[in-house]
Scaffold this active site. Sequence first.
Site, PDB file in Angstrom:
ATOM      1  CG  HIS A  16      -0.158   0.156   2.536  1.00 41.07           C
ATOM      2  ND1 HIS A  16      -0.294  -0.721   3.586  1.00 41.07           N
ATOM      3  CD2 HIS A  16       0.753   1.077   2.965  1.00 41.07           C
ATOM      4  CE1 HIS A  16       0.475  -0.345   4.580  1.00 41.07           C
ATOM      5  NE2 HIS A  16       1.128   0.731   4.245  1.00 41.07           N
ATOM      6  CG  HIS A  63      -0.346   3.958   7.950  1.00 42.12           C
ATOM      7  ND1 HIS A  63      -1.251   3.182   7.280  1.00 42.12           N
ATOM      8  CD2 HIS A  63       0.875   3.532   7.552  1.00 42.12           C
ATOM      9  CE1 HIS A  63      -0.608   2.329   6.499  1.00 42.12           C
ATOM     10  NE2 HIS A  63       0.686   2.520   6.637  1.00 42.12           N
ATOM     11  CG  HIS A 197       8.267   1.295   2.784  1.00 41.41           C
ATOM     12  ND1 HIS A 197       7.783   0.042   3.041  1.00 41.41           N
ATOM     13  CD2 HIS A 197       7.319   2.143   3.245  1.00 41.41           C
ATOM     14  CE1 HIS A 197       6.591   0.139   3.623  1.00 41.41           C
ATOM     15  NE2 HIS A 197       6.293   1.404   3.778  1.00 41.41           N
ATOM     16  CD  GLU A 244       3.702  -0.725   6.120  1.00 46.85           C
ATOM     17  OE1 GLU A 244       3.254   0.344   6.565  1.00 46.85           O
ATOM     18  OE2 GLU A 244       3.849  -0.914   4.896  1.00 46.85           O
TER      19      GLU A 244
HETATM   20  C1  DHB Z   1       4.668   5.510   2.025  1.00 47.12           C
HETATM   21  C2  DHB Z   1       4.583   4.157   2.281  1.00 47.12           C
HETATM   22  C3  DHB Z   1       3.785   3.669   3.308  1.00 47.12           C
HETATM   23  O1  DHB Z   1       3.689   2.360   3.651  1.00 47.12           O
HETATM   24  C4  DHB Z   1       3.037   4.530   4.051  1.00 47.12           C
HETATM   25  O2  DHB Z   1       2.206   4.016   4.965  1.00 47.12           O
HETATM   26  C5  DHB Z   1       3.120   5.904   3.826  1.00 47.12           C
HETATM   27  C6  DHB Z   1       3.952   6.383   2.815  1.00 47.12           C
HETATM   28  C7  DHB Z   1       5.514   6.040   0.927  1.00 47.12           C
HETATM   29  O3  DHB Z   1       6.208   5.295   0.243  1.00 47.12           O
HETATM   30  O4  DHB Z   1       5.468   7.248   0.665  1.00 47.12           O
HETATM   31 FE    FE Z   2       2.404   1.940   5.427  1.00 46.91          FE
END
Ligand code: DHB
Ligand code: FE
Length: 288
Positions: A16, A63, A197, A244
């Site tokens: 996501h 979040h 990430h 995650e």
């Molecule tokens: C991004 C990724 C995420 O999982 C999130 O919750 C918020 C932002 C991103 O890559 O910008």
């Molecule tokens: Fe996220």
Amino acid sequence: MNRTHARITASVYSSHVPAIGAALDLGKSGNEYWAPLFKGYDRSRQWMKENRPDVIFLVYNDHATAFDLNFIPTFAIGCAAEFQPADEGWGARPVPKVVGHPELASHIAQSVIQQDFDLTIVNKMDVDHGLTVPLSLMCGQPDAWPCPVIPFAVNVVQYPVPSGQRCFQLGQAIRRAIESYDQPLNVQIWGTGGMSHQLQGPRAGLINSEFDNAFLDQLISDPAAQARVPHIDYVREAGSEGIELVMWLIARGAMADVAGGPAPRLVHRFYHVPASNTAVGHMILEEQ
Ligand code: DHB
Ligand code: FE
């Protein structure tokens, strides 16, 4: 033979990213940056039309939208009749409300709690991009989502977060719960979030394609081994938000092979960088 009980038909896995929702909502999904990402889900949207479930059990993370530091459930099951898309700072996404399935959700809560997992029962909550972006990727932009959705929120934001092993075992308990529901429903279970990430600190922007693809390989072929991987490996290799990915183990734990049945069939696998700050991974496993 007429079926009398619910069954799991498939598991779906998807990252996501809020920017994916914004790209769709603002009509930018066909531009140079986003087109290759959305192309990776073309087959999945077609598959969804051909394999429409009665209910989606959607494992995702909030979040700090519905929950914040005042209140941090490790595992929360949405038992409401409906859930509104949350305002995440730029207004709520212009997507349909999420219709729940209170009867099945309550049954799963009853069964899983009796199997010794302490779930938080949620009777009112808004759902953020963690839930709506995977729905958009899989279903496009319909006037209504194709079926009821049971939101299942996992805390992967504030430590301590649950281990991969705990998530994998929970998936097995959810399978038993679904299979003991006395209506012949076809249920998909989705695991969302990830892949690598990191959004803050000196390592912001970290992507690790090698780790992500090894995760996908092992999630397919040996999920029990993947479940033994400790947090620190995810955080070190896949970044602070890479954690995650433990949510994918809930969906994988619910598949038949983990309970001694046949291995699932890999329908689709896709991996793409970049999408905002996140590596996007996606997979569909169908029960045989
Ligand atoms: C991004 C990724 C995420 O999982 C999130 O919750 C918020 C932002 C991103 O890559 O910008
Ligand atoms: Fe996220």
